[in-house]
Design a protein around this motif. Structure first.
Motif, PDB file in Angstrom:
ATOM      1  N   GLY A   1       0.721  -1.208   0.027  1.00  0.00           N
ATOM      2  CA  GLY A   1      -0.016   0.028  -0.028  1.00  0.00           C
ATOM      3  C   GLY A   1       0.938   1.193  -0.039  1.00  0.00           C
ATOM      4  O   GLY A   1       2.107   1.133  -0.160  1.00  0.00           O
ATOM      5  N   ARG A   2       0.250   2.475   0.423  1.00  0.00           N
ATOM      6  CA  ARG A   2       0.839   3.630   0.164  1.00  0.00           C
ATOM      7  C   ARG A   2       1.742   3.700   1.489  1.00  0.00           C
ATOM      8  O   ARG A   2       1.534   3.019   2.540  1.00  0.00           O
ATOM      9  N   ARG A   3       3.093   4.340   1.238  1.00  0.00           N
ATOM     10  CA  ARG A   3       4.033   4.636   2.273  1.00  0.00           C
ATOM     11  C   ARG A   3       3.230   5.173   3.458  1.00  0.00           C
ATOM     12  O   ARG A   3       2.428   6.282   3.532  1.00  0.00           O
ATOM     13  N   CYS A   4       3.820   4.706   4.728  1.00  0.00           N
ATOM     14  CA  CYS A   4       3.255   5.414   5.925  1.00  0.00           C
ATOM     15  C   CYS A   4       4.405   6.264   6.647  1.00  0.00           C
ATOM     16  O   CYS A   4       5.534   5.702   6.457  1.00  0.00           O
ATOM     17  N   ARG A   5       4.025   7.459   7.287  1.00  0.00           N
ATOM     18  CA  ARG A   5       5.034   8.100   8.037  1.00  0.00           C
ATOM     19  C   ARG A   5       5.638   7.695   9.259  1.00  0.00           C
ATOM     20  O   ARG A   5       6.707   7.890   9.603  1.00  0.00           O
ATOM     21  N   ALA A   6       4.741   6.569   9.922  1.00  0.00           N
ATOM     22  CA  ALA A   6       5.410   5.881  11.021  1.00  0.00           C
ATOM     23  C   ALA A   6       4.441   4.630  11.095  1.00  0.00           C
ATOM     24  O   ALA A   6       3.388   4.495  10.905  1.00  0.00           O
ATOM     25  N   ILE A   7       4.966   3.747  12.025  1.00  0.00           N
ATOM     26  CA  ILE A   7       4.536   2.601  12.188  1.00  0.00           C
ATOM     27  C   ILE A   7       4.077   2.446  13.967  1.00  0.00           C
ATOM     28  O   ILE A   7       5.269   2.776  14.779  1.00  0.00           O
ATOM     29  N   VAL A   8       2.875   2.531  14.440  1.00  0.00           N
ATOM     30  CA  VAL A   8       2.615   2.550  15.540  1.00  0.00           C
ATOM     31  C   VAL A   8       2.103   1.081  16.044  1.00  0.00           C
ATOM     32  O   VAL A   8       0.997   0.475  15.503  1.00  0.00           O
ATOM     33  N   VAL A   9       2.689   0.772  17.185  1.00  0.00           N
ATOM     34  CA  VAL A   9       2.299  -0.600  17.914  1.00  0.00           C
ATOM     35  C   VAL A   9       1.679  -0.580  19.150  1.00  0.00           C
ATOM     36  O   VAL A   9       2.672  -0.090  19.882  1.00  0.00           O
ATOM     37  N   SER A  10       0.576  -0.676  19.330  1.00  0.00           N
ATOM     38  CA  SER A  10      -0.120  -0.290  20.630  1.00  0.00           C
ATOM     39  C   SER A  10      -0.181  -1.359  21.552  1.00  0.00           C
ATOM     40  O   SER A  10      -1.242  -1.400  22.362  1.00  0.00           O
ATOM     41  N   GLY A  11       0.613  -2.146  21.939  1.00  0.00           N
ATOM     42  CA  GLY A  11       0.795  -2.900  22.846  1.00  0.00           C
ATOM     43  C   GLY A  11       0.283  -4.523  22.651  1.00  0.00           C
ATOM     44  O   GLY A  11      -0.142  -4.764  21.657  1.00  0.00           O
ATOM     45  N   ASP A  12       0.684  -5.070  23.714  1.00  0.00           N
ATOM     46  CA  ASP A  12       0.938  -6.664  23.504  1.00  0.00           C
ATOM     47  C   ASP A  12       1.335  -7.324  22.289  1.00  0.00           C
ATOM     48  O   ASP A  12       0.901  -8.079  21.766  1.00  0.00           O
ATOM     49  N   VAL A  13       2.588  -6.988  22.435  1.00  0.00           N
ATOM     50  CA  VAL A  13       3.433  -7.189  21.215  1.00  0.00           C
ATOM     51  C   VAL A  13       3.817  -8.906  21.332  1.00  0.00           C
ATOM     52  O   VAL A  13       3.828  -9.700  20.497  1.00  0.00           O
ATOM     53  N   SER A  14       4.078  -9.033  22.666  1.00  0.00           N
ATOM     54  CA  SER A  14       4.383 -10.448  23.062  1.00  0.00           C
ATOM     55  C   SER A  14       3.288 -11.126  24.109  1.00  0.00           C
ATOM     56  O   SER A  14       2.886 -10.453  24.703  1.00  0.00           O
ATOM     57  N   ALA A  15       3.270 -12.233  23.772  1.00  0.00           N
ATOM     58  CA  ALA A  15       2.374 -13.208  24.726  1.00  0.00           C
ATOM     59  C   ALA A  15       3.230 -13.860  25.890  1.00  0.00           C
ATOM     60  O   ALA A  15       2.354 -14.147  27.123  1.00  0.00           O
ATOM     61  N   ASP A  16       4.396 -14.088  25.864  1.00  0.00           N
ATOM     62  CA  ASP A  16       5.332 -14.896  26.808  1.00  0.00           C
ATOM     63  C   ASP A  16       6.319 -13.825  27.332  1.00  0.00           C
ATOM     64  O   ASP A  16       6.888 -14.341  28.299  1.00  0.00           O
ATOM     65  N   GLY A  17       6.496 -12.717  26.874  1.00  0.00           N
ATOM     66  CA  GLY A  17       7.546 -11.674  27.190  1.00  0.00           C
ATOM     67  C   GLY A  17       8.852 -12.179  27.066  1.00  0.00           C
ATOM     68  O   GLY A  17       9.867 -11.494  27.645  1.00  0.00           O
ATOM     69  N   SER A  18       9.098 -12.875  25.960  1.00  0.00           N
ATOM     70  CA  SER A  18      10.371 -13.637  25.731  1.00  0.00           C
ATOM     71  C   SER A  18      11.203 -12.489  24.969  1.00  0.00           C
ATOM     72  O   SER A  18      10.430 -11.700  24.053  1.00  0.00           O
ATOM     73  N   VAL A  19      12.422 -12.375  25.080  1.00  0.00           N
ATOM     74  CA  VAL A  19      13.374 -11.550  24.349  1.00  0.00           C
ATOM     75  C   VAL A  19      13.203 -12.059  22.958  1.00  0.00           C
ATOM     76  O   VAL A  19      13.152 -11.140  22.065  1.00  0.00           O
ATOM     77  N   SER A  20      13.326 -13.165  22.620  1.00  0.00           N
ATOM     78  CA  SER A  20      13.248 -13.701  21.146  1.00  0.00           C
ATOM     79  C   SER A  20      11.977 -13.042  20.592  1.00  0.00           C
ATOM     80  O   SER A  20      12.128 -13.059  19.470  1.00  0.00           O
ATOM     81  N   SER A  21      10.998 -13.252  21.241  1.00  0.00           N
ATOM     82  CA  SER A  21       9.660 -12.512  20.586  1.00  0.00           C
ATOM     83  C   SER A  21       9.787 -11.330  20.220  1.00  0.00           C
ATOM     84  O   SER A  21       9.417 -10.775  19.114  1.00  0.00           O
TER      85      SER A  21
END
Length: 303
Positions: free
Chosen positions: A38-58
């Motif tokens: 799609g069209r280029r975005c100026r930023a990427i926002v990730v609003s939480g719960d990136v990981s389910a297990d809190g692991s460094v590798s995730s």
């Protein structure tokens, strides 16, 4: 200005399956591949719960996967924490300010826009609260730059939404002081352009103190509302949002992507069973009688 909004990735170490069924790492890759066309975005926002297990590798997987698209767009990535995240691991991998298990709060400037990240997570709980840090949040939103009020542009990113909960499960695990936060926002001279959130795992729009609130659709799956708010049901889906900001308005689109076993149920708990879990993990100011309603001073600013 366009912004890619991702939320509730729920990644696990070694590409493990979420709930033993959902390949969330695959979901993220599919979402990013689709967004890249799609069209280029100026930023990427990730609003939480990136990981389910809190692991460094995730977190490393998220950093590398999202970072590849961000690099192609020359766009910064803004990360917020959710209740399933490990603040220390997240902070270490993403090089975020602060230390250890302190709340993850900072800002990023993208052109004329300042993106302010506030941490709504309560360690060991699924519900959220800003608490006495609301004073610092008000200050951050009030003074984004040494500019006249009419020229200030801010975006607030939090995990727990300032929006009506779609089910009793999410009513019990909502932002406990949402009314107080909404009341604070109502008194700002220059309000944020928009509030981006996650947590509910269903895309929706609301209004808090006259400010658009956008709850992003989840990368990891979707809360099913087919059986009503007393049920706790999730299905396999993957989606992302695009936020478009202009001088006159804010709009958001939700884009689903095709994934394996799309639409299949991950779990489904009927009201009696869901109620037991909901009450056992509920936020302090919620009760079954409260239902889906906000209560308390400031609740009139939430809709």
């Amino acid at each position: 200005m366009s912004i890619l909004h991702l939320t509730d990735l729920h990644l696990l170490a070694d590409r493990a399956l979420h709930h033993g069924l959902v390949p969330t790492s695959d979901h993220l890759e599919r979402v990013l591949e689709d967004a890249s066309r799609g069209r280029r975005c100026r930023a990427i926002v990730v609003s939480g719960d990136v990981s389910a297990d809190g692991s460094v590798s995730s977190y490393r997987f998220a950093r590398d996967a999202v970072g590849e698209l961000a690099k192609s767009w020359s766009a910064p990535v803004v990360w917020a924490a959710g209740e399933s995240d490990n603040r220390a691991a997240m902070r270490s991998v993403f090089k975020l300010p602060g230390s250890g298990m302190q709340p993850i709060e900072y800002y990023a400037d993208i052109g004329e826009l300042r993106i302010i990240v506030a941490d709504t997570t309560v360690l060991g709980s699924t519900w959220g609260k800003i608490g006495n840090r609301i004073v610092g949040l008000k200050q951050a939103l009030s003074c984004p730059r040494e500019l006249p009020a009419g020229e200030r542009k801010t975006m607030l990113v939090i995990h727990h939404p300032l929006a009506p909960p779609p089910t009793l499960k999410y009513a019990a695990s909502a932002l406990d002081d949402a009314p107080a936060v909404a009341q604070m926002l109502s008194k700002l001279e220059a309000k944020p352009e928009v509030v981006l959130c996650g947590h509910y795992r269903v895309g929706m729009m609301a209004v808090a103190a006259g400010i658009p609130v956008i709850v992003g659709p989840a990368v990891s799956g979707e809360t099913s509302l087919d059986r009503g708010p007393s049920w706790d049901t999730a299905t396999i889906r993957a989606s992302y949002g695009i936020i478009n900001l202009s001088d006159s308005h804010v709009d958001a689109t939700s884009t689903p992507v095709s994934v394996e076993n799309e639409g299949a149920e991950v779990y489904s708990f009927p009201p009696a069973e869901a109620s037991k879990t909901t009450q056992a993990n509920s936020r302090p100011s919620w009760s079954v009688e409260t239902g889906l309603r906000w209560c308390g001073q400031g609740s009139e600013h939430l809709s």
